[in-house]
Design an enzyme around this catalytic site. Structure first.
Site, mmCIF file in Angstrom:
data_model
loop_
_atom_site.group_PDB
_atom_site.id
_atom_site.type_symbol
_atom_site.label_atom_id
_atom_site.label_comp_id
_atom_site.label_asym_id
_atom_site.label_seq_id
_atom_site.Cartn_x
_atom_site.Cartn_y
_atom_site.Cartn_z
ATOM 1 N N GLN A 103 31.499 35.829 33.672
ATOM 2 C CA GLN A 103 30.399 36.609 34.112
ATOM 3 C C GLN A 103 29.625 36.817 32.619
ATOM 4 O OE1 GLN A 103 29.201 37.449 37.407
ATOM 5 N NE2 GLN A 103 27.460 37.504 36.148
ATOM 6 N N ARG A 128 26.429 30.854 36.396
ATOM 7 C CA ARG A 128 27.934 30.868 36.581
ATOM 8 C C ARG A 128 28.422 29.551 36.529
ATOM 9 N NH1 ARG A 128 30.507 35.026 38.529
ATOM 10 N NH2 ARG A 128 32.232 34.166 37.453
ATOM 11 N N ARG A 158 41.574 34.982 39.683
ATOM 12 C CA ARG A 158 40.930 36.178 40.094
ATOM 13 C C ARG A 158 41.776 37.105 40.614
ATOM 14 N NH1 ARG A 158 35.156 37.655 42.980
ATOM 15 N NH2 ARG A 158 34.955 36.971 40.678
ATOM 16 N N HIS A 201 35.752 40.627 33.028
ATOM 17 C CA HIS A 201 35.020 39.294 33.834
ATOM 18 C C HIS A 201 34.304 38.549 33.011
ATOM 19 C CE1 HIS A 201 33.530 37.585 37.243
ATOM 20 N NE2 HIS A 201 32.777 38.087 37.643
ATOM 21 N N CYS A 250 25.504 41.152 38.521
ATOM 22 C CA CYS A 250 26.484 40.081 38.529
ATOM 23 C C CYS A 250 26.393 39.731 40.068
ATOM 24 C CB CYS A 250 27.857 40.319 38.254
ATOM 25 S SG CYS A 250 28.604 41.682 39.166
ATOM 26 N N ASP A 277 26.113 47.606 38.100
ATOM 27 C CA ASP A 277 27.170 46.869 39.001
ATOM 28 C C ASP A 277 27.463 47.721 40.159
ATOM 29 O OD1 ASP A 277 29.274 45.353 39.836
ATOM 30 O OD2 ASP A 277 30.682 46.196 38.420
HETATM 31 N N1 NVA Z 1 32.866 45.435 39.724
HETATM 32 C C1 NVA Z 1 32.960 44.526 40.703
HETATM 33 C C2 NVA Z 1 32.409 43.131 40.091
HETATM 34 C C3 NVA Z 1 32.322 42.019 41.282
HETATM 35 C C4 NVA Z 1 31.876 40.739 40.715
HETATM 36 C C5 NVA Z 1 34.287 44.323 41.500
HETATM 37 O O1 NVA Z 1 35.139 44.421 40.877
HETATM 38 O O2 NVA Z 1 34.189 44.550 42.648
HETATM 39 N N1 CP Z 2 29.730 37.887 40.021
HETATM 40 C C1 CP Z 2 30.674 37.413 40.803
HETATM 41 O O1 CP Z 2 31.912 37.393 40.247
HETATM 42 O O2 CP Z 2 30.492 37.057 42.001
HETATM 43 P P1 CP Z 2 31.694 36.733 43.314
HETATM 44 O O3 CP Z 2 32.480 38.009 43.583
HETATM 45 O O4 CP Z 2 30.923 36.362 44.368
HETATM 46 O O5 CP Z 2 32.527 35.525 42.740
#
Ligand code: NVA
Ligand code: CP
Length: 334
Positions: A138, A320, A108, A135, A274, A233
């Site tokens: 997800q 997930r 990540r 992602h 998400c 989101d």
């Molecule tokens: N768009 C958000 C998704 C988090 C799961 C981010 O990148 O912070």
């Molecule tokens: N939806 C998601 O990716 O959540 P986290 O940032 O908690 O992993």
């Protein structure tokens, strides 16, 4: 020929055929049923996976850790400050080291190029647990949640509406998965926050091949009409400068998911997010936003929608786990 994903990395859904995506969804369902029935095996006993996180996470980290345990593997978490990667060691060298110790690597981080490089140099399956661009794990959870809510396997023809910033990981990934599975994707955002033209065009071409469509609109009043699923989101993503909050609130307030929008959907429309989500005043970030800009802390979605019978966000979060297990199992064992 049977689907075989052994040795493959899972970096973005553009790399996968609709058949392969359904294979992973079917496997997720089997793994969920086995866990519920208490008859899980440990098919990957003796193996180990590295979980590299440059950004924070609750769901993705827990899904990979619990998933690895369920499959019999040993997970090793390397957090934003816990490894040499990026600071004293390149992605390429890190990949070569981890590939000698682990059977798979979750990443990540920020750049999609970094997760692609890890896959290129490690020699083991690499799974994208979120980059700024995509992602993909997800997406499997979201489609699984839609399948379960509607009691169907084939999601072709469903209308999926996304409200909010459409230039980042979630909107990009929704466009791709909807296009691959022949769904009708409608992205709704002010024109300045639309996806990059190249990806949009690519998704439109893929959708056409699969009997679906991908369109963008800036009209929040009509986008949700006839929707089967509505998603949004956060308005400011991880890694973005918090100074953008003011402008985002101004730009995106008309695109907040409200009960009016939900009511424009079909009778059985579902709401997806998400998570984490800003729908109340119970977080530090929401408190800061309220202090600076006023309001209730309800940003991309109202608390009413978030907690309504339309909302499947916690089923989505649970999924997930099952989908990430499917990705690890399919790519390590085949
Ligand atoms: N768009 C958000 C998704 C988090 C799961 C981010 O990148 O912070
Ligand atoms: N939806 C998601 O990716 O959540 P986290 O940032 O908690 O992993």
């Amino acid at each position: 020929m049977a689907v075989n994903l052994k040795g493959r990395s899972f970096l973005k859904l553009l790399d996968f055929t609709p058949r392969e995506i359904y294979y992973l969804l079917d496997l997720s369902k089997q793994l969920k049923e086995a866990k519920y029935a208490g008859v899980e095996q440990k098919p990957l006993a003796g193996k180990s996976v590295a979980l590299l996180f440059q950004k924070d996470s609750t769901r993705t980290r827990c899904a990979f850790e619990v998933g690895a345990f369920d499959l019999g593997m040993h997970p090793v978490y390397l957090g934003p400050s816990g490894s040499q990667m990026g600071k004293k060691e390149s992605i390429e060298d890190t990949a070569k080291v981890l590939g000698r110790m682990f059977d798979g690597i979750q990443f990540r981080g920020y750049k999609q190029a970094d997760v692609e490089d890890l896959a290129k140099y490690s020699g083991v399956p690499v799974w994208n647990g979120l980059t700024d661009e995509f992602h993909p794990t997800q997406m499997l959870a979201d489609i699984m949640t839609i399948q379960e809510a509607k009691g169907i396997r084939n999601v072709k023809g469903l209308k999926f509406v996304y409200f909010g910033d459409s230039r980042f990981n979630m909107a990009n990934s929704y466009m791709v998965v909807c296009a691959k599975l022949g769904m009708h994707f409608v992205g709704c955002a002010p024109k300045d926050l639309w996806p990059n033209e190249k990806l949009l065009k690519e998704c439109q071409a893929i959708a056409k091949e699969n009997g679906g469509s991908v369109v963008m609109t800036d009209d929040p009043k009509t986008a949700a009409i006839g929707a089967d699923a509505i998603a949004t989101d956060v308005w400011v993503s991880m890694g973005e400068d918090p100074a953008v909050w003011g402008q985002r609130i101004k730009d995106l307030t008309p695109y907040q998911v409200t009960m009016d929008k939900i009511k424009q959907g079909k009778e059985d429309v579902i709401f997806l997010h998400c998570l984490p989500s800003f729908h109340d005043d119970k977080t530090d970030t929401a408190k800061d936003v309220i202090k600076q800009f006023g309001g209730t802390g309800e940003l991309e979605v109202t608390d009413e929608v978030f907690n309504s019978r339309y909302s499947h966000v916690f089923e989505e979060a649970e999924n997930r786990l099952h989908t990430i297990k499917a990705v690890m199992l399919a790519t390590i064992r085949g």
